[in-house]
Write an enzyme that holds these catalytic residues in place. Structure first.
Site, PDB file in Angstrom:
ATOM      1  N   SER A   1      53.938 -48.308  29.149  1.00  0.00           N
ATOM      2  CA  SER A   1      52.533 -48.001  29.683  1.00  0.00           C
ATOM      3  C   SER A   1      53.229 -49.452  30.703  1.00  0.00           C
ATOM      4  CB  SER A   1      51.213 -49.814  28.916  1.00  0.00           C
ATOM      5  OG  SER A   1      50.544 -50.626  30.219  1.00  0.00           O
TER       6      SER A   1
ATOM      7  N   TYR B   1      50.880 -57.801  25.090  1.00  0.00           N
ATOM      8  CA  TYR B   1      51.307 -56.769  25.169  1.00  0.00           C
ATOM      9  C   TYR B   1      51.796 -55.705  26.175  1.00  0.00           C
ATOM     10  CZ  TYR B   1      48.438 -51.801  26.829  1.00  0.00           C
ATOM     11  OH  TYR B   1      48.838 -50.429  26.626  1.00  0.00           O
TER      12      TYR B   1
HETATM   13  N1  LIG Z   1      43.692 -46.004  28.483  1.00  0.00           N
HETATM   14  C1  LIG Z   1      44.624 -47.278  29.678  1.00  0.00           C
HETATM   15  O1  LIG Z   1      44.507 -47.202  30.557  1.00  0.00           O
HETATM   16  C2  LIG Z   1      45.856 -47.389  28.976  1.00  0.00           C
HETATM   17  C3  LIG Z   1      47.106 -47.799  29.523  1.00  0.00           C
HETATM   18  C4  LIG Z   1      48.371 -48.004  29.487  1.00  0.00           C
HETATM   19  C5  LIG Z   1      48.534 -46.882  27.883  1.00  0.00           C
HETATM   20  N2  LIG Z   1      47.286 -47.076  27.080  1.00  0.00           N
HETATM   21  C6  LIG Z   1      48.141 -47.363  25.898  1.00  0.00           C
HETATM   22  O2  LIG Z   1      47.389 -45.377  25.369  1.00  0.00           O
HETATM   23  C7  LIG Z   1      47.649 -45.633  24.056  1.00  0.00           C
HETATM   24  C8  LIG Z   1      45.985 -45.429  23.406  1.00  0.00           C
HETATM   25  O3  LIG Z   1      45.149 -46.330  24.251  1.00  0.00           O
HETATM   26  P1  LIG Z   1      43.615 -45.715  24.737  1.00  0.00           P
HETATM   27  O4  LIG Z   1      43.746 -45.946  25.743  1.00  0.00           O
HETATM   28  O5  LIG Z   1      43.683 -44.017  24.429  1.00  0.00           O
HETATM   29  O6  LIG Z   1      42.961 -46.674  23.565  1.00  0.00           O
HETATM   30  P2  LIG Z   1      41.579 -46.340  22.363  1.00  0.00           P
HETATM   31  O7  LIG Z   1      41.342 -47.129  22.454  1.00  0.00           O
HETATM   32  O8  LIG Z   1      40.580 -45.665  23.259  1.00  0.00           O
HETATM   33  O9  LIG Z   1      42.637 -45.917  21.372  1.00  0.00           O
HETATM   34  C9  LIG Z   1      43.352 -46.603  20.609  1.00  0.00           C
HETATM   35  C10 LIG Z   1      43.619 -45.628  19.086  1.00  0.00           C
HETATM   36  O10 LIG Z   1      44.611 -46.528  18.684  1.00  0.00           O
HETATM   37  C11 LIG Z   1      43.975 -46.710  16.987  1.00  0.00           C
HETATM   38  N3  LIG Z   1      44.745 -48.118  15.737  1.00  0.00           N
HETATM   39  C12 LIG Z   1      44.045 -48.858  16.470  1.00  0.00           C
HETATM   40  N4  LIG Z   1      44.792 -49.934  16.178  1.00  0.00           N
HETATM   41  C13 LIG Z   1      45.419 -49.194  14.973  1.00  0.00           C
HETATM   42  C14 LIG Z   1      46.147 -48.885  13.947  1.00  0.00           C
HETATM   43  N5  LIG Z   1      46.146 -50.563  13.475  1.00  0.00           N
HETATM   44  N6  LIG Z   1      46.484 -47.900  12.857  1.00  0.00           N
HETATM   45  C15 LIG Z   1      46.298 -46.949  13.832  1.00  0.00           C
HETATM   46  N7  LIG Z   1      45.154 -47.220  14.681  1.00  0.00           N
HETATM   47  C16 LIG Z   1      45.099 -47.796  15.556  1.00  0.00           C
HETATM   48  C17 LIG Z   1      41.998 -46.732  17.296  1.00  0.00           C
HETATM   49  O11 LIG Z   1      41.323 -46.946  15.882  1.00  0.00           O
HETATM   50  C18 LIG Z   1      41.769 -45.841  18.406  1.00  0.00           C
HETATM   51  O12 LIG Z   1      41.165 -44.867  17.933  1.00  0.00           O
HETATM   52  C19 LIG Z   1      47.924 -47.366  23.260  1.00  0.00           C
HETATM   53  O13 LIG Z   1      48.671 -47.198  23.042  1.00  0.00           O
HETATM   54  C20 LIG Z   1      47.809 -47.618  24.601  1.00  0.00           C
HETATM   55  O14 LIG Z   1      48.177 -49.107  24.513  1.00  0.00           O
HETATM   56  C21 LIG Z   1      46.059 -46.818  27.549  1.00  0.00           C
END
Ligand SMILES: NC(=O)c1ccc[n+]([C@@H]2O[C@H](COP(=O)([O-])OP(=O)(O)OC[C@H]3O[C@@H](n4cnc5c(N)ncnc54)[C@H](O)[C@@H]3O)[C@@H](O)[C@H]2O)c1
Length: 283
Positions: A150, A163
């Site tokens: 991130s 985070y």
């Molecule tokens: N959405 C954003 O703006 C953004 C920005 C930067 C980074 N990210 C990163 O992208 C990645 C994906 O996030 P996203 O935005 O798709 O969010 P999301 O919430 O849609 O998906 C995250 C997934 O991780 C799963 N998860 C949570 N805890 C878990 C565990 N203990 N074991 C297995 N799975 C688990 C959740 O059930 C979910 O399906 C994450 O690492 C997040 O930090 C997201």
């Protein structure tokens, strides 16, 4: 045209956090490229729905999709995930350590939040890297380890320090991993740090996509473009933040250390004008 020799029909991809958002979009794209896909996420309706969706997208249907309910923060569960995928498909060419959660907490607040966020975001990636890498190298075939970081792990804005720490850890781990991989004789695995911008997913916590956000599909497009170009750092812009803005924000953060400014000077009132001038200046 092949994007990367690991991303060819019949190869195997493991995606954590595959039930939603960026992981789901990536798993769907890998399936559409003809890869067999293993979906790992917490058990529940979202994982069941994702399984149905990926099965529909996979040219080979259900035989090419494996779902393993996995808590990535639990090393034994990640080891069981590896055992299940090798038992079913016999190899792993793409590992995407992507599962993540937010709402950790400030520096001296919410200890439970710190444990939860570091347990998933950092230990989840450590568990994945420790469990899969040696076997992927031993396969003697091209492979990819993609860890989702991130911008908050690079420019570390105030708000959710837990985070930021987790994602800074993912950056440092992935950098060290790539160094070791490129210094391992005969190794055909490369590591990549995927850094999404603001992306509309479950994590966004909104009913409608904000104009500023990219879709998860756009992030996956950028990820594949970066992999094709051989990039380690795949830093995605979004509809508000350009790549140029990202570069300058990252430079400013690094220069806090070099110039011995106060930490997070970007948000310090004494540096407000200097930061604005820096951002406005031509490169
Ligand atoms: N959405 C954003 O703006 C953004 C920005 C930067 C980074 N990210 C990163 O992208 C990645 C994906 O996030 P996203 O935005 O798709 O969010 P999301 O919430 O849609 O998906 C995250 C997934 O991780 C799963 N998860 C949570 N805890 C878990 C565990 N203990 N074991 C297995 N799975 C688990 C959740 O059930 C979910 O399906 C994450 O690492 C997040 O930090 C997201």
């Amino acid at each position: 045209m092949t994007i990367h020799p690991a991303l060819v029909p019949g190869h195997i991809a493991v995606v954590t956090g595959a039930a939603n958002g960026i992981g789901l979009a990536a798993a769907k794209r890998f399936a559409a490229l003809g890869l067999k896909v293993c979906l790992a996420d917490l058990p529940g309706e979202a994982l069941d729905a994702a399984t149905a969706e990926i099965t529909a997208a996979a040219p080979g249907g259900a035989t090419d999709v494996l779902t393993v309910a996995t808590d990535v923060g639990d090393l034994a569960a990640v080891e069981a995930l590896k055992a299940a995928v090798y038992a079913r498909f016999g190899a792993v060419h793409v590992l995407m350590n992507n599962a993540g959660v937010g709402k950790g907490g400030g520096a001296f607040a919410n200890m439970d939040g710190w444990k939860r966020v570091l347990g998933v975001n950092l230990w989840g990636v450590i568990n994945g890297v420790q469990t899969f890498t040696a076997d992927m190298i031993a396969q003697g075939a091209p492979g990819l380890i993609i860890n989702t970081g991130s911008k908050q792990g690079i420019t570390t804005p105030p708000g959710d320090t837990a985070y930021n720490v987790s994602k800074a850890g993912v950056k440092v781990l992935t950098e060290g991993l790539q160094h070791e991989l490129r210094n391992t004789d005969g190794c055909q695995i490369t590591a990549h740090l995927l850094v999404p911008g603001f992306t509309y997913t479950g994590m966004t916590g909104r009913a409608e996509k904000p104009d500023a956000a990219w879709t998860a599909d756009q992030v996956v497009d950028e990820m594949l473009r970066g992999i094709e170009a051989g990039q380690f750092y795949i830093i995605c812009p979004d509809n508000d933040v350009t790549s140029e803005t990202d570069r300058k924000r990252i430079q400013w953060a690094a220069e806090d250390v070099i110039q011995n400014r106060p930490p997070l000077s970007r948000w310090h009132p004494d540096y407000k004008d200097a930061f604005a001038a820096f951002m406005a200046a031509d490169e």
